[in-house]
Motif scaffolding. Structure first.
Motif, short mmCIF file in Angstrom:
data_model
loop_
_atom_site.label_atom_id
_atom_site.label_comp_id
_atom_site.label_asym_id
_atom_site.label_seq_id
_atom_site.Cartn_x
_atom_site.Cartn_y
_atom_site.Cartn_z
N ILE A 183 83.32 2.34 3.75
CA ILE A 183 83.82 0.98 3.57
C ILE A 183 85.29 1.01 3.16
O ILE A 183 85.69 1.78 2.28
CB ILE A 183 83.02 0.22 2.49
N TRP A 184 86.08 0.19 3.81
CA TRP A 184 87.41 -0.18 3.33
C TRP A 184 87.23 -1.52 2.63
O TRP A 184 86.83 -2.51 3.25
CB TRP A 184 88.41 -0.32 4.48
N TYR A 185 87.48 -1.56 1.33
CA TYR A 185 87.34 -2.81 0.57
C TYR A 185 88.74 -3.26 0.18
O TYR A 185 89.34 -2.77 -0.76
CB TYR A 185 86.48 -2.58 -0.67
N GLY A 186 89.26 -4.22 0.94
CA GLY A 186 90.58 -4.79 0.65
C GLY A 186 90.45 -5.85 -0.43
O GLY A 186 90.34 -7.04 -0.14
N GLU A 187 90.47 -5.39 -1.67
CA GLU A 187 90.32 -6.33 -2.80
C GLU A 187 91.61 -7.10 -3.04
O GLU A 187 91.60 -8.22 -3.53
CB GLU A 187 89.91 -5.55 -4.05
N GLY A 188 92.73 -6.48 -2.68
CA GLY A 188 94.01 -7.16 -2.78
C GLY A 188 94.49 -7.38 -4.19
O GLY A 188 94.00 -6.78 -5.15
N GLU A 189 95.48 -8.24 -4.32
CA GLU A 189 96.13 -8.48 -5.61
C GLU A 189 95.23 -9.19 -6.61
O GLU A 189 95.49 -9.17 -7.81
CB GLU A 189 97.40 -9.32 -5.41
N LEU A 190 94.19 -9.85 -6.12
CA LEU A 190 93.32 -10.59 -7.04
C LEU A 190 92.65 -9.64 -8.02
O LEU A 190 92.51 -9.93 -9.19
CB LEU A 190 92.27 -11.38 -6.26
N GLY A 191 92.26 -8.46 -7.53
CA GLY A 191 91.70 -7.44 -8.41
C GLY A 191 90.39 -7.85 -9.06
O GLY A 191 89.86 -8.94 -8.84
#
Length: 229
Positions: A183-191
């Motif tokens: 899995i690539w989990y793009g959680e981004g800046e929200l964290g």
């Protein structure tokens, strides 16, 4: 409940946390790289200007709506979905399952300081979470292949990215065929930790809400009259 919502021509998943977690657990066992992306207002706005952002959203196996304003802009105002989104319930439940099943993660961020904060937040809530490696792109001079090599050597189950958009999507788009993970989990800046109550966080969301509303209106105006809603 509507399972798909359309915003700016993008079909976004609108699953409950339970439904999303069921899919995520299946991704860990299907033998291929699966894309989970948490979508922010910033990403939706950026999708109009950055092909990689739009490409990643469209290619995602599972889209997690990361801000309630996105739901509200699509007319979704059920208490369950608003609460799940505001409390970041998918991320919490996802990391809980990774910890329970001893699945490993690799953290990718922009700076060492950012990664250290995220790691601290994760381990505070999930002390047995297996973090096998991390990389700050600020330390990468020149070719980013070194980042991919570091990741693949550690063979993580999940790559967790907390890069800002559009850097996150551009990095993934350029290297997706070389990543060795489930899995690539793009959680981004929200964290994992949300800063909803800070003045800066509130003002930022207010600004993006206005920009998203404007983008949606412009998009609708470009549609044939019969398709406008």
């Amino acid at each position: 409940m509507t399972k798909k919502i359309d915003i700016l021509g993008l079909a976004l998943d609108n699953y409950t946390v339970r439904e999303s977690i069921t899919q995520a657990e299946a991704f860990l066992e299907n033998g291929m790289l699966n894309i989970i992306e948490t979508i922010s207002m910033k990403m939706l706005i950026g999708a109009e200007e950055h092909p990689a952002v739009r490409g990643v959203i469209e290619a995602s196996n599972l889209v997690i709506i990361g801000e309630k304003e996105i739901l509200q802009s699509a007319g979704i105002d059920t208490m369950q979905r608003i609460h799940e989104t505001e409390e970041n319930d998918f991320a919490v439940e996802f990391f809980k399952r990774l910890e329970r099943n001893r699945k490993s993660i690799f953290l990718l961020g922009q700076s060492g300081e950012q990664i250290a904060r995220e790691r601290e937040d994760m381990l505070k809530v999930f002390p047995r979470l297996v973090i096998v490696g991390e990389y700050a792109l600020e330390n990468c001079v020149g070719d980013t292949e070194a980042v991919i090599n570091d990741m693949n050597v550690m063979t993580p189950d999940v790559i967790v990215s907390i890069l800002p958009s559009p850097l996150q999507e551009e990095f993934f788009w350029n290297h997706k065929d070389k990543m060795n993970a489930s899995i690539w989990y793009g959680e981004g800046e929200l964290g994992l930790r949300r800063k909803r109550n800070s003045v800066i966080g509130f003002l930022g969301r207010l600004a993006y809400r206005g920009r998203l509303k404007s983008s949606i209106e412009k998009y609708r105006q470009r549609l044939p009259e019969a398709e406008r809603k």
